[in-house]
Scaffold this motif. Structure first.
Motif, short mmCIF file in Angstrom:
data_model
loop_
_atom_site.label_atom_id
_atom_site.label_comp_id
_atom_site.label_asym_id
_atom_site.label_seq_id
_atom_site.Cartn_x
_atom_site.Cartn_y
_atom_site.Cartn_z
N PRO A 1 0.84 -1.20 0.00
CA PRO A 1 0.00 0.00 0.00
C PRO A 1 0.88 1.25 0.00
O PRO A 1 2.00 1.23 0.53
CB PRO A 1 -0.80 -0.13 1.31
CG PRO A 1 -0.76 -1.59 1.64
CD PRO A 1 0.55 -2.09 1.13
N ALA A 2 0.35 2.32 -0.58
CA ALA A 2 1.16 3.52 -0.80
C ALA A 2 1.81 4.04 0.49
O ALA A 2 3.01 4.34 0.52
CB ALA A 2 0.31 4.61 -1.44
N ALA A 3 1.04 4.16 1.57
CA ALA A 3 1.59 4.69 2.81
C ALA A 3 2.71 3.80 3.34
O ALA A 3 3.76 4.28 3.78
CB ALA A 3 0.48 4.84 3.86
N GLN A 4 2.50 2.49 3.28
CA GLN A 4 3.52 1.55 3.75
C GLN A 4 4.75 1.61 2.86
O GLN A 4 5.89 1.55 3.34
CB GLN A 4 2.95 0.14 3.80
CG GLN A 4 3.93 -0.89 4.37
CD GLN A 4 3.33 -2.29 4.42
OE1 GLN A 4 2.12 -2.49 4.20
NE2 GLN A 4 4.17 -3.28 4.70
N MET A 5 4.52 1.74 1.55
CA MET A 5 5.64 1.86 0.62
C MET A 5 6.51 3.07 0.97
O MET A 5 7.74 2.97 1.04
CB MET A 5 5.15 1.98 -0.83
CG MET A 5 6.27 2.23 -1.83
SD MET A 5 5.67 2.72 -3.46
CE MET A 5 5.03 1.17 -4.02
N PHE A 6 5.86 4.22 1.19
CA PHE A 6 6.61 5.42 1.51
C PHE A 6 7.41 5.26 2.80
O PHE A 6 8.58 5.62 2.88
CB PHE A 6 5.66 6.62 1.64
CG PHE A 6 5.24 7.21 0.32
CD1 PHE A 6 5.69 6.69 -0.87
CD2 PHE A 6 4.38 8.29 0.29
CE1 PHE A 6 5.30 7.24 -2.08
CE2 PHE A 6 3.97 8.85 -0.92
CZ PHE A 6 4.44 8.31 -2.11
N ASP A 7 6.77 4.71 3.83
CA ASP A 7 7.45 4.56 5.12
C ASP A 7 8.64 3.60 5.01
O ASP A 7 9.72 3.88 5.55
CB ASP A 7 6.47 4.07 6.18
CG ASP A 7 5.45 5.14 6.56
OD1 ASP A 7 5.73 6.34 6.35
OD2 ASP A 7 4.37 4.77 7.06
N GLU A 8 8.46 2.49 4.32
CA GLU A 8 9.55 1.53 4.18
C GLU A 8 10.65 2.08 3.27
O GLU A 8 11.84 1.81 3.49
CB GLU A 8 9.02 0.20 3.67
CG GLU A 8 8.12 -0.51 4.67
CD GLU A 8 7.79 -1.93 4.27
OE1 GLU A 8 8.53 -2.51 3.43
OE2 GLU A 8 6.80 -2.47 4.80
N LEU A 9 10.27 2.84 2.26
CA LEU A 9 11.26 3.44 1.38
C LEU A 9 12.11 4.45 2.13
O LEU A 9 13.35 4.47 2.02
CB LEU A 9 10.57 4.10 0.19
CG LEU A 9 11.46 4.74 -0.88
CD1 LEU A 9 12.37 3.71 -1.52
CD2 LEU A 9 10.60 5.41 -1.94
N LEU A 10 11.48 5.32 2.92
CA LEU A 10 12.22 6.30 3.71
C LEU A 10 13.12 5.60 4.72
O LEU A 10 14.26 6.04 4.96
CB LEU A 10 11.25 7.23 4.42
CG LEU A 10 10.52 8.23 3.51
CD1 LEU A 10 9.42 8.96 4.29
CD2 LEU A 10 11.48 9.23 2.92
N ALA A 11 12.64 4.52 5.32
CA ALA A 11 13.48 3.76 6.26
C ALA A 11 14.68 3.17 5.56
O ALA A 11 15.80 3.19 6.10
CB ALA A 11 12.64 2.67 6.93
N ALA A 12 14.49 2.66 4.32
CA ALA A 12 15.60 2.09 3.57
C ALA A 12 16.63 3.16 3.21
O ALA A 12 17.84 2.92 3.25
CB ALA A 12 15.07 1.41 2.31
N ILE A 13 16.15 4.36 2.87
CA ILE A 13 17.06 5.45 2.51
C ILE A 13 17.88 5.89 3.73
O ILE A 13 19.08 6.09 3.66
CB ILE A 13 16.27 6.65 1.92
CG1 ILE A 13 15.65 6.25 0.58
CG2 ILE A 13 17.16 7.86 1.77
CD1 ILE A 13 14.68 7.26 0.03
N ARG A 14 17.20 6.01 4.89
CA ARG A 14 17.91 6.41 6.11
C ARG A 14 18.95 5.36 6.52
O ARG A 14 19.98 5.69 7.11
CB ARG A 14 16.92 6.61 7.25
CG ARG A 14 15.98 7.79 7.04
CD ARG A 14 15.17 8.06 8.30
NE ARG A 14 14.15 9.10 8.06
CZ ARG A 14 12.85 8.83 7.90
NH1 ARG A 14 12.42 7.58 7.96
NH2 ARG A 14 11.98 9.81 7.70
N ALA A 15 18.65 4.10 6.20
CA ALA A 15 19.56 3.01 6.60
C ALA A 15 20.63 2.73 5.56
O ALA A 15 21.45 1.82 5.76
CB ALA A 15 18.76 1.76 6.87
N SER A 16 20.62 3.48 4.44
CA SER A 16 21.59 3.20 3.37
C SER A 16 23.00 3.41 3.91
O SER A 16 23.25 4.33 4.67
CB SER A 16 21.33 4.09 2.17
OG SER A 16 21.46 5.45 2.51
N PRO A 17 23.98 2.55 3.52
CA PRO A 17 25.34 2.61 4.06
C PRO A 17 26.06 3.88 3.65
O PRO A 17 25.74 4.50 2.65
CB PRO A 17 25.99 1.36 3.48
CG PRO A 17 25.21 1.03 2.25
CD PRO A 17 23.81 1.48 2.54
#
Length: 239
Positions: free
Chosen positions: A223-239
């Motif tokens: 779902p769009a909201a979940q996609m955005f939240d997980e995408l932002l989390a992945a970006i913040r966690a990028s090495p």
């Protein structure tokens, strides 16, 4: 100074959409033909990012996003001017290319007297759920992603000619091309500013557009909201 910046932050947050339009106008948010979700995180107390969603008719939605170069008070002031200009240009809102051309002309007229032009990228689209057509124009902005969930395909919204067009406020009267694509039920359009992928990790490498495309494909069915939240989390966690 801190109190003034806090108030400016609150005012800037207030000019962003507080609720989304529904299509048609008597639909519930859950049954609306177009549904929206957004995430907004300023780099500083105030910023140069702005977006707007308008109901142009019972079937047409207009979505505008822009990014004024830099951060802080100057960018926020230009953003406020752009918001006012966008409201004034509603008579042109159904024609993306003409809309950006007039917005550029008005912004250029205001900024040229300052002797300090501000680079402003923008993207504007008009989608019609009855016809399945979406028209768009781009003024130097990062290309949004069109996700065809039924087929698992993700594509940047780019002009067929491949030609880029200038950011707003730099030139007196450039033309902006209107392009058209077909959308289907379940399709999802993701608009963003370059702050999404110009994130530097601990190894001093930037989170790239290529990594963004890869992460979006991995989250395509969420779902769009979940996609955005997980995408932002992945970006913040990028090495």
């Amino acid at each position: 100074m801190e109190e003034n910046l806090r108030m400016a932050h609150e005012i800037q947050a207030a000019i962003l959409p507080q609720q989304y339009p529904v299509f048609p106008h008597d639909a519930t948010p859950e049954s609306s033909a177009f549904q929206f979700v957004h995430r907004y995180q300023a780099a500083e107390s105030v910023s140069g990012d702005f977006f707007n969603i308008s109901a142009l008719s019972d079937s047409e939605a207009g979505v505008f996003i822009c990014d004024v170069a830099g951060h802080g008070t100057r960018a926020a002031l230009v953003t406020a001017m752009i918001r006012a200009l966008v409201e004034e240009l509603k008579p042109l809102a159904r024609e993306p290319g003409n809309f950006l051309r007039k917005l550029n002309s008005d912004l250029h007229s205001i900024l040229k007297s300052t002797g300090s032009p501000m680079l402003t990228t923008a993207f504007y689209l008009v989608a019609d759920w009855r016809t399945g057509k979406m028209r768009f124009a781009n003024a130097g902005h990062p290309k949004p992603l069109l996700m065809h969930r039924a087929t698992g395909r993700v594509e940047p919204l780019a002009h067929a000619t491949g030609r880029g067009e200038p950011a707003l406020g730099l030139f007196d009267n450039p033309s902006y091309q209107t392009s058209e694509v077909t959308i289907a039920p379940g399709d999802f359009v993701m608009l963003f500013t370059d702050g999404l992928f110009e994130v530097q990790g601990s190894n001093e490498e930037l989170y790239s557009q290529e990594l963004l495309m890869l992460d979006v494909k991995n989250l395509l069915q969420k779902p769009a909201a979940q996609m955005f939240d997980e995408l932002l989390a992945a970006i913040r966690a990028s090495p």
